[in-house]
Design a protein around this motif. Structure first.
Motif, PDB file in Angstrom:
ATOM      1  N   TRP A 254     -15.585   3.269  37.520  1.00 49.52           N
ATOM      2  CA  TRP A 254     -15.371   2.608  36.222  1.00 49.52           C
ATOM      3  C   TRP A 254     -14.022   3.028  35.623  1.00 49.52           C
ATOM      4  O   TRP A 254     -13.259   2.180  35.156  1.00 49.52           O
ATOM      5  N   THR A 255     -13.735   4.326  35.673  1.00 47.35           N
ATOM      6  CA  THR A 255     -12.456   4.782  35.113  1.00 47.35           C
ATOM      7  C   THR A 255     -11.269   4.298  35.940  1.00 47.35           C
ATOM      8  O   THR A 255     -10.177   4.112  35.397  1.00 47.35           O
ATOM      9  N   ASP A 256     -11.465   4.074  37.236  1.00 49.04           N
ATOM     10  CA  ASP A 256     -10.378   3.545  38.073  1.00 49.04           C
ATOM     11  C   ASP A 256      -9.911   2.182  37.560  1.00 49.04           C
ATOM     12  O   ASP A 256      -8.723   1.905  37.485  1.00 49.04           O
ATOM     13  N   TYR A 257     -10.863   1.313  37.225  1.00 48.30           N
ATOM     14  CA  TYR A 257     -10.432  -0.025  36.803  1.00 48.30           C
ATOM     15  C   TYR A 257     -10.282  -0.171  35.284  1.00 48.30           C
ATOM     16  O   TYR A 257      -9.782  -1.194  34.817  1.00 48.30           O
ATOM     17  N   LYS A 258     -10.672   0.855  34.520  1.00 43.88           N
ATOM     18  CA  LYS A 258     -10.487   0.794  33.067  1.00 43.88           C
ATOM     19  C   LYS A 258      -9.311   1.648  32.596  1.00 43.88           C
ATOM     20  O   LYS A 258      -9.018   1.686  31.399  1.00 43.88           O
ATOM     21  N   LYS A 259      -8.626   2.313  33.518  1.00 51.06           N
ATOM     22  CA  LYS A 259      -7.647   3.335  33.120  1.00 51.06           C
ATOM     23  C   LYS A 259      -6.537   2.796  32.218  1.00 51.06           C
ATOM     24  O   LYS A 259      -6.207   3.411  31.198  1.00 51.06           O
ATOM     25  N   ASP A 260      -5.935   1.670  32.595  1.00 51.99           N
ATOM     26  CA  ASP A 260      -4.817   1.141  31.800  1.00 51.99           C
ATOM     27  C   ASP A 260      -5.290   0.680  30.424  1.00 51.99           C
ATOM     28  O   ASP A 260      -4.605   0.887  29.418  1.00 51.99           O
ATOM     29  N   GLU A 261      -6.448   0.074  30.386  1.00 51.91           N
ATOM     30  CA  GLU A 261      -7.013  -0.370  29.107  1.00 51.91           C
ATOM     31  C   GLU A 261      -7.292   0.822  28.200  1.00 51.91           C
ATOM     32  O   GLU A 261      -6.962   0.794  27.003  1.00 51.91           O
ATOM     33  N   ALA A 263      -5.883   3.792  28.271  1.00 53.00           N
ATOM     34  CA  ALA A 263      -4.607   4.369  27.830  1.00 53.00           C
ATOM     35  C   ALA A 263      -4.025   3.564  26.672  1.00 53.00           C
ATOM     36  O   ALA A 263      -3.536   4.133  25.679  1.00 53.00           O
ATOM     37  N   ASN A 264      -4.120   2.237  26.742  1.00 52.39           N
ATOM     38  CA  ASN A 264      -3.578   1.379  25.682  1.00 52.39           C
ATOM     39  C   ASN A 264      -4.362   1.499  24.383  1.00 52.39           C
ATOM     40  O   ASN A 264      -3.797   1.349  23.294  1.00 52.39           O
ATOM     41  N   ILE A 265      -5.665   1.767  24.498  1.00 53.91           N
ATOM     42  CA  ILE A 265      -6.497   1.892  23.297  1.00 53.91           C
ATOM     43  C   ILE A 265      -6.094   3.124  22.480  1.00 53.91           C
ATOM     44  O   ILE A 265      -6.100   3.096  21.244  1.00 53.91           O
ATOM     45  N   TYR A 266      -5.703   4.200  23.184  1.00 53.23           N
ATOM     46  CA  TYR A 266      -5.459   5.472  22.487  1.00 53.23           C
ATOM     47  C   TYR A 266      -3.988   5.861  22.362  1.00 53.23           C
ATOM     48  O   TYR A 266      -3.652   6.688  21.508  1.00 53.23           O
ATOM     49  N   GLY A 268      -0.660   6.379  21.047  1.00 51.34           N
ATOM     50  CA  GLY A 268      -0.062   6.190  19.722  1.00 51.34           C
ATOM     51  C   GLY A 268      -1.063   5.879  18.628  1.00 51.34           C
ATOM     52  O   GLY A 268      -0.673   5.504  17.520  1.00 51.34           O
ATOM     53  N   LYS A 269      -2.362   6.046  18.922  1.00 54.64           N
ATOM     54  CA  LYS A 269      -3.394   5.703  17.933  1.00 54.64           C
ATOM     55  C   LYS A 269      -4.455   6.799  17.900  1.00 54.64           C
ATOM     56  O   LYS A 269      -4.704   7.456  18.904  1.00 54.64           O
ATOM     57  N   GLY A 270      -5.100   6.961  16.756  1.00 50.36           N
ATOM     58  CA  GLY A 270      -6.187   7.924  16.643  1.00 50.36           C
ATOM     59  C   GLY A 270      -5.686   9.327  16.331  1.00 50.36           C
ATOM     60  O   GLY A 270      -4.485   9.622  16.399  1.00 50.36           O
ATOM     61  N   THR A 271      -6.637  10.202  16.018  1.00 50.57           N
ATOM     62  CA  THR A 271      -6.290  11.586  15.705  1.00 50.57           C
ATOM     63  C   THR A 271      -6.057  12.371  16.996  1.00 50.57           C
ATOM     64  O   THR A 271      -6.514  11.976  18.069  1.00 50.57           O
ATOM     65  N   GLN A 272      -5.378  13.490  16.876  1.00 51.08           N
ATOM     66  CA  GLN A 272      -5.133  14.322  18.046  1.00 51.08           C
ATOM     67  C   GLN A 272      -6.438  14.860  18.623  1.00 51.08           C
ATOM     68  O   GLN A 272      -6.600  14.960  19.845  1.00 51.08           O
ATOM     69  N   LYS A 273      -7.370  15.176  17.740  1.00 49.97           N
ATOM     70  CA  LYS A 273      -8.674  15.673  18.187  1.00 49.97           C
ATOM     71  C   LYS A 273      -9.390  14.610  19.027  1.00 49.97           C
ATOM     72  O   LYS A 273      -9.976  14.914  20.072  1.00 49.97           O
ATOM     73  N   GLU A 274      -9.337  13.359  18.552  1.00 47.91           N
ATOM     74  CA  GLU A 274      -9.965  12.246  19.272  1.00 47.91           C
ATOM     75  C   GLU A 274      -9.312  12.064  20.646  1.00 47.91           C
ATOM     76  O   GLU A 274      -9.991  11.895  21.663  1.00 47.91           O
ATOM     77  N   LYS A 275      -8.001  12.113  20.679  1.00 45.87           N
ATOM     78  CA  LYS A 275      -7.256  11.955  21.926  1.00 45.87           C
ATOM     79  C   LYS A 275      -7.621  13.052  22.928  1.00 45.87           C
ATOM     80  O   LYS A 275      -7.835  12.778  24.115  1.00 45.87           O
ATOM     81  N   GLU A 276      -7.677  14.281  22.443  1.00 40.98           N
ATOM     82  CA  GLU A 276      -8.020  15.413  23.315  1.00 40.98           C
ATOM     83  C   GLU A 276      -9.439  15.276  23.868  1.00 40.98           C
ATOM     84  O   GLU A 276      -9.702  15.544  25.041  1.00 40.98           O
ATOM     85  N   GLN A 277     -10.333  14.822  23.006  1.00 40.55           N
ATOM     86  CA  GLN A 277     -11.734  14.637  23.416  1.00 40.55           C
ATOM     87  C   GLN A 277     -11.834  13.602  24.536  1.00 40.55           C
ATOM     88  O   GLN A 277     -12.497  13.839  25.560  1.00 40.55           O
ATOM     89  N   VAL A 278     -11.170  12.478  24.350  1.00 34.64           N
ATOM     90  CA  VAL A 278     -11.204  11.399  25.353  1.00 34.64           C
ATOM     91  C   VAL A 278     -10.512  11.846  26.633  1.00 34.64           C
ATOM     92  O   VAL A 278     -11.022  11.602  27.748  1.00 34.64           O
ATOM     93  N   TYR A 279      -9.377  12.502  26.489  1.00 35.95           N
ATOM     94  CA  TYR A 279      -8.649  13.002  27.669  1.00 35.95           C
ATOM     95  C   TYR A 279      -9.536  13.933  28.499  1.00 35.95           C
ATOM     96  O   TYR A 279      -9.602  13.813  29.727  1.00 35.95           O
ATOM     97  N   ASP A 280     -10.209  14.870  27.836  1.00 35.50           N
ATOM     98  CA  ASP A 280     -11.048  15.847  28.541  1.00 35.50           C
ATOM     99  C   ASP A 280     -12.175  15.155  29.314  1.00 35.50           C
ATOM    100  O   ASP A 280     -12.481  15.530  30.454  1.00 35.50           O
ATOM    101  N   ILE A 281     -12.793  14.138  28.692  1.00 28.85           N
ATOM    102  CA  ILE A 281     -13.879  13.412  29.358  1.00 28.85           C
ATOM    103  C   ILE A 281     -13.359  12.722  30.623  1.00 28.85           C
ATOM    104  O   ILE A 281     -13.924  12.855  31.711  1.00 28.85           O
ATOM    105  N   LYS A 295      -1.029   9.679  29.092  1.00 26.45           N
ATOM    106  CA  LYS A 295      -0.505   8.720  28.100  1.00 26.45           C
ATOM    107  C   LYS A 295      -1.373   8.679  26.849  1.00 26.45           C
ATOM    108  O   LYS A 295      -0.890   8.350  25.756  1.00 26.45           O
ATOM    109  N   ILE A 296      -2.662   9.000  27.017  1.00 22.56           N
ATOM    110  CA  ILE A 296      -3.589   8.993  25.883  1.00 22.56           C
ATOM    111  C   ILE A 296      -3.151   9.990  24.824  1.00 22.56           C
ATOM    112  O   ILE A 296      -3.304   9.755  23.618  1.00 22.56           O
ATOM    113  N   LYS A 297      -2.574  11.107  25.251  1.00 20.58           N
ATOM    114  CA  LYS A 297      -2.201  12.175  24.323  1.00 20.58           C
ATOM    115  C   LYS A 297      -0.884  11.898  23.597  1.00 20.58           C
ATOM    116  O   LYS A 297      -0.480  12.660  22.728  1.00 20.58           O
ATOM    117  N   GLN A 298      -0.207  10.812  23.969  1.00 23.06           N
ATOM    118  CA  GLN A 298       1.090  10.494  23.337  1.00 23.06           C
ATOM    119  C   GLN A 298       0.903   9.909  21.933  1.00 23.06           C
ATOM    120  O   GLN A 298      -0.088   9.278  21.647  1.00 23.06           O
TER     121      GLN A 298
END
Length: 298
Positions: A254-261, A263-266, A268-281, A295-298
């Motif tokens: 699932w993450t293989d085919y959702k990766k670009d989407e 990355a685009n969702i997060y 430059g958007k959201g809080t740093q805490k949210e980004k870190e949480q998603v990145y870790d998962i 790219k999510i952490k940018q």
């Protein structure tokens, strides 16, 4: 006049009942010295078979049909036995509510898409008697795609269709082709549908609804709320499913085919805490895609 009107209504209903809007391509560039007409006929036969058959009891309007593609690459072809040795990339897309955007619902490479087909064959599918590899392959992916699509519009909405997919897989065990056997390969057709219906992976099925219906579909109205719902869905669905069944490859696929989407969702958007949480998962499930996760952490 009444009869004519009834026939027209029946005809219109039949045309709108089919669930899939599929594009089939057959790449035979590796095959030399064979009349290309057999490959053209295969492509036309499959496209007609997929798009004119009603696969379920559900009624789909023409604009609701699921856009999907079957990109078949032929690596060997034996005219004597009519044997095709192929791989296939299968993809299905889902429209996002109030947006011109479509999201990938499913994408996977089937490396054992092998079958026999004689030019001008009239292919048929009988659910109670799985005796043809080609129609079994197509039916498997038809049921899987329709079931996943229904799951994305209501929680566990595709249950009965996905059960049909599992039943077909069990009935196909007797076919003398690779890809149907239990526990042969963690990415084969049996593994995909068996894992998808595994009770321990119920959070992954719930993810289909939460990610699309409460997440992506919400973003046109309120991008902040939609993204927050996706973050919650990744924690409650994707992460939980991976913890419950760490050997299942479904979350990774699932993450293989959702990766670009994602990355685009997060990005430059959201809080740093949210980004870190998603990145870790995402990193814990699929470290091989870390360039994208960064790219999510940018």
């Amino acid at each position: 006049m009444i009869l004519l009107t009834s026939l027209l209504l029946f005809s219109e209903e039949s045309l709108s009942a089919q669930e899939l809007n599929a594009k089939v391509t057959v790449n035979h560039s590796q095959i030399q010295g064979t009349d290309a007409s057999v490959f053209d006929n295969l492509q036309q036969t499959l496209e007609q078979f997929i798009n004119t058959r009603q696969w379920t009891h559900y009624h789909f309007q023409k604009n609701e049909r699921i856009v999907c593609s079957f990109n078949i690459t032929v690596s060997k072809y034996d005219p004597g036995s009519n044997m095709f040795t192929c791989s296939a990339l299968i993809q299905a897309n889902r429209p996002v509510y109030n947006a011109a955007y479509t999201s990938i619902l499913y994408n996977s490479q089937d490396g054992d898409f092998n079958f026999t087909f004689a030019q001008y064959d009239q292919i048929e599918f009988h659910e109670q008697n799985i005796d043809n590899q080609l129609t079994a392959l197509i039916a498997y992916y038809a049921y899987l795609i329709i079931g996943m699509d229904l799951d994305s519009f209501s929680p566990m909405g595709g249950e009965d269709i996905l059960q049909q997919c599992l039943n077909l897989t069990n009935n196909a065990q007797n076919l003398s082709f690779t890809g149907w056997k239990a526990f042969d390969n963690p990415r084969n057709r049996f593994a995909i549908i068996n894992d998808y219906l595994d009770g321990a992976l119920k959070p992954f099925r719930q993810l289909q609804y939460d990610y699309y219906r409460t997440g992506l579909d919400e973003m046109a109205n309120n991008a902040e709320r939609g993204r927050t719902n996706i973050t919650t869905a990744l924690g409650n669905g994707l992460k939980k499913a991976h913890e419950n069944r760490p050997m299942s490859l479904l979350p990774q696929i699932w993450t293989d085919y959702k990766k670009d989407e994602l990355a685009n969702i997060y990005k430059g958007k959201g809080t740093q805490k949210e980004k870190e949480q998603v990145y870790d998962i995402l990193f814990s499930i699929n470290a091989s895609q870390n360039i994208t996760w960064e790219k999510i952490k940018q």
